[in-house]
Design a protein around this motif. Sequence first.
Motif, short mmCIF file in Angstrom:
data_model
loop_
_atom_site.label_atom_id
_atom_site.label_comp_id
_atom_site.label_asym_id
_atom_site.label_seq_id
_atom_site.Cartn_x
_atom_site.Cartn_y
_atom_site.Cartn_z
N ALA A 68 33.90 -45.87 28.12
CA ALA A 68 34.99 -46.50 27.37
C ALA A 68 34.41 -47.59 26.48
CB ALA A 68 36.01 -47.11 28.33
N TYR A 69 34.97 -47.72 25.28
CA TYR A 69 34.51 -48.69 24.31
C TYR A 69 35.65 -49.61 23.91
CZ TYR A 69 30.50 -45.63 23.97
OH TYR A 69 29.39 -44.88 24.28
N CYS A 70 35.33 -50.87 23.68
CA CYS A 70 36.33 -51.85 23.27
C CYS A 70 36.93 -51.46 21.92
CB CYS A 70 35.68 -53.23 23.17
SG CYS A 70 36.77 -54.53 22.55
N GLY A 71 38.25 -51.52 21.81
CA GLY A 71 38.92 -51.19 20.57
C GLY A 71 38.71 -52.22 19.49
N SER A 72 38.22 -53.40 19.86
CA SER A 72 38.01 -54.46 18.89
C SER A 72 36.56 -54.50 18.38
CB SER A 72 38.37 -55.81 19.51
OG SER A 72 38.21 -56.86 18.59
N CYS A 73 35.59 -54.51 19.31
CA CYS A 73 34.19 -54.65 18.88
C CYS A 73 33.37 -53.36 19.02
CB CYS A 73 33.51 -55.79 19.64
SG CYS A 73 33.20 -55.47 21.40
N ASP A 74 33.97 -52.30 19.56
CA ASP A 74 33.32 -51.00 19.74
C ASP A 74 32.11 -51.00 20.68
OD1 ASP A 74 34.98 -49.29 18.36
OD2 ASP A 74 33.97 -49.60 16.45
N LYS A 75 31.98 -52.03 21.51
CA LYS A 75 30.86 -52.05 22.46
C LYS A 75 31.25 -51.34 23.75
CE LYS A 75 28.18 -55.49 20.46
NZ LYS A 75 27.26 -56.54 20.61
N LEU A 76 30.25 -50.79 24.42
CA LEU A 76 30.44 -50.06 25.67
C LEU A 76 30.97 -51.01 26.74
CD1 LEU A 76 30.05 -47.46 27.37
CD2 LEU A 76 27.73 -48.28 27.84
N LEU A 77 32.08 -50.63 27.37
CA LEU A 77 32.66 -51.42 28.43
C LEU A 77 32.02 -51.05 29.77
CD1 LEU A 77 36.39 -51.11 27.31
CD2 LEU A 77 34.94 -53.15 27.14
N PRO A 78 32.03 -51.96 30.74
CA PRO A 78 31.40 -51.66 32.03
C PRO A 78 32.24 -50.78 32.95
CG PRO A 78 32.24 -53.90 32.03
CD PRO A 78 32.44 -53.36 30.63
N TRP A 79 33.44 -50.38 32.50
CA TRP A 79 34.33 -49.56 33.32
C TRP A 79 34.53 -48.21 32.66
CZ3 TRP A 79 36.13 -54.13 30.97
CH2 TRP A 79 35.91 -55.29 31.72
N PRO A 80 34.45 -47.12 33.43
CA PRO A 80 34.73 -45.81 32.85
C PRO A 80 36.21 -45.69 32.49
CG PRO A 80 34.23 -45.61 35.19
CD PRO A 80 34.07 -47.05 34.83
N THR A 81 36.50 -44.86 31.52
CA THR A 81 37.87 -44.65 31.06
C THR A 81 38.80 -44.32 32.22
OG1 THR A 81 37.03 -43.85 28.95
CG2 THR A 81 39.29 -43.30 29.46
N CYS A 82 38.34 -43.46 33.13
CA CYS A 82 39.19 -43.04 34.25
C CYS A 82 39.59 -44.21 35.14
CB CYS A 82 38.53 -41.94 35.06
SG CYS A 82 36.92 -42.37 35.76
N GLU A 83 38.72 -45.21 35.30
CA GLU A 83 39.06 -46.38 36.12
C GLU A 83 40.13 -47.23 35.43
OE1 GLU A 83 38.15 -47.20 39.25
OE2 GLU A 83 37.12 -45.28 39.30
N ILE A 84 40.03 -47.40 34.12
CA ILE A 84 41.03 -48.17 33.39
C ILE A 84 42.37 -47.44 33.43
CG2 ILE A 84 41.65 -49.20 31.17
CD1 ILE A 84 38.57 -49.21 30.54
#
Length: 113
Positions: A68-84
């Motif tokens: 998953a990537y932040c919608g604001s800065c496009d950096k990789l988030l530490p949580w997978p999409t499925c967890e969010i």
Amino acid sequence: MSENVSLLPIIPCPYCGVNILHSGFHNTCTENVRVREDNFTYTKYGRLYLGHKENGDETIEHECDLDAYCGSCDKLLPWPTCEIRRLDGLTLKEATIKAAELVQSGDISGGNA
């Protein structure tokens, strides 16, 4: 809409600090073409819901990355999409607790800064 946004639990991007449940997050899906899924949140009857829409070519079947990537800065988030997305359908109280657990579990040392 702004009333619902103020009720959202907070999951801050570890890089730019915005609440990803407000600004959005995305992941990519691949078939013969690359498709971006824009994730969004809304509340209804005291529950938090997460939805997504695909931008790009429409596909019948596709494989999605877990990153998953932040919608604001496009950096990789530490949580997978499925967890969010596991916050989907929880009451706002439950979602706030789960969001706090996600934030506490996030390890950005392995992410792409």
